[in-house]
Design a protein around this motif. Structure first.
Motif, PDB file in Angstrom:
ATOM      1  N   SER A  35     -40.538 -38.035  36.801  1.00 23.38           N
ATOM      2  CA  SER A  35     -39.643 -36.932  37.115  1.00 23.38           C
ATOM      3  C   SER A  35     -38.963 -37.224  38.440  1.00 23.38           C
ATOM      4  O   SER A  35     -39.620 -37.533  39.438  1.00 23.38           O
ATOM      5  CB  SER A  35     -40.430 -35.618  37.204  1.00 23.38           C
ATOM      6  N   GLY A  37     -36.051 -36.011  41.373  1.00 18.22           N
ATOM      7  CA  GLY A  37     -35.182 -34.984  41.948  1.00 18.22           C
ATOM      8  C   GLY A  37     -34.308 -35.604  43.023  1.00 18.22           C
ATOM      9  O   GLY A  37     -34.765 -36.469  43.774  1.00 18.22           O
ATOM     10  N   GLN A  45     -30.165 -29.287  46.088  1.00 14.47           N
ATOM     11  CA  GLN A  45     -30.509 -30.072  44.911  1.00 14.47           C
ATOM     12  C   GLN A  45     -29.244 -30.475  44.163  1.00 14.47           C
ATOM     13  O   GLN A  45     -28.449 -29.626  43.754  1.00 14.47           O
ATOM     14  CB  GLN A  45     -31.439 -29.296  43.990  1.00 14.47           C
ATOM     15  N   ARG A  48     -31.625 -33.386  38.728  1.00 19.17           N
ATOM     16  CA  ARG A  48     -33.005 -33.757  38.409  1.00 19.17           C
ATOM     17  C   ARG A  48     -33.033 -34.300  36.994  1.00 19.17           C
ATOM     18  O   ARG A  48     -32.219 -33.909  36.146  1.00 19.17           O
ATOM     19  CB  ARG A  48     -33.960 -32.566  38.540  1.00 19.17           C
ATOM     20  N   ARG A 122     -41.719 -31.603  38.275  1.00 21.96           N
ATOM     21  CA  ARG A 122     -40.378 -31.406  38.832  1.00 21.96           C
ATOM     22  C   ARG A 122     -40.457 -30.871  40.257  1.00 21.96           C
ATOM     23  O   ARG A 122     -39.687 -31.295  41.129  1.00 21.96           O
ATOM     24  CB  ARG A 122     -39.584 -30.440  37.952  1.00 21.96           C
ATOM     25  N   HIS A 126     -39.224 -32.645  43.892  1.00 24.89           N
ATOM     26  CA  HIS A 126     -38.416 -31.952  44.898  1.00 24.89           C
ATOM     27  C   HIS A 126     -39.115 -31.965  46.253  1.00 24.89           C
ATOM     28  O   HIS A 126     -38.471 -32.187  47.302  1.00 24.89           O
ATOM     29  CB  HIS A 126     -38.151 -30.515  44.455  1.00 24.89           C
TER      30      HIS A 126
END
Length: 235
Positions: A35, A37, A45, A48, A122, A126
């Motif tokens: 995953s 980001g 952001q 992703r 996720r 981040h």
């Protein structure tokens, strides 16, 4: 041979601070997929995505970072927990600035975003990206190590894995022998020894052992008369 990228500390002339970074990516590494980001320099952001593990997936990951940022690889800082392996190697080969962090340190950064204990890939991606943006000194800059050391380390890793596999298989074999051939387990503590496996191939069952003669298995190394007697093999 898979090459392994390893972390060097800042004291080994690998600077942690880099001035020309405008993008920050976090990768939550896993066996099947990763995953990712992506944040800009202000912490917003940008994107992703999930990428499959493997050559094609990792190449796609690198291309995706370049496409989303329109930046040179050296302007993209990537944070990851794992300081070695194919993901790190691919990123370094493409020129990205790659940083690793101790998992315990990442746990403390994770508390900034949530108090829940459940893992979220996720969110972790981040957290990695944002922590690298705000607390870069907590990370280690990674570089590709000397090729000879890489090869030695990989051989060592494979030797460890093979030893662990040998131990698992030996334990399974001992359990099976204990069920139908308990006298065989008394011959040695290591049923994966070559001499024991050779003997077991000659007399795989108590019935075969009872019908065999010591002369018939004399060519098996390290099999003494005492061991033959323990299996009920006639002299």
């Amino acid at each position: 041979m898979i090459r392994i990228a390893v972390a060097r500390l800042e004291s080994e002339e690998v600077p942690t601070m880099i001035e020309d970074v405008h993008w920050f990516a976090g990768i939550d590494w896993a066996m099947q997929s990763h995953s990712v980001g992506l944040l800009d320099a202000e912490g917003r952001q940008v994107a992703r995505r999930e990428f499959a593990h493997g050559g094609a997936g990792l190449t796609e990951l690198c291309d995706w970072l370049l496409e989303k940022t329109k930046a040179a690889p050296g302007q993209i800082a990537v944070a990851i927990e794992m300081p070695h392996g194919p993901v790190v190697e691919m990123l370094l080969e493409h020129g990205f600035a790659v940083f690793a962090i101790n998992p315990k340190q990442l746990d403390r950064f994770r508390d900034r975003f949530t108090v829940a204990g459940a893992k979220d890939d996720r969110r972790d991606a981040h957290v990695l990206a944002d922590s690298l943006r705000t607390d870069r000194a907590a990370f280690r800059r990674l570089v590709v190590d000397d090729p000879t050391m890489i090869e030695l380390r990989e051989w060592s890793r494979m030797a460890d894995e093979l030893q662990q596999e040998r131990t698992r298989l030996a334990n399974r074999l001992r359990q099976q022998l204990w069920r139908y051939y308990p006298q065989a387990t008394k011959l040695t503590d290591d049923v994966a020894d070559e001499w024991f496996l050779a003997l077991w191939q000659k007399v795989p069952t108590p019935d075969r052992a009872a019908k065999a003669s010591e002369k018939a298995i004399a060519r098996v190394p390290l099999v003494s008369r005492t061991r033959c007697n323990a299996l009920g093999i006639a002299a």
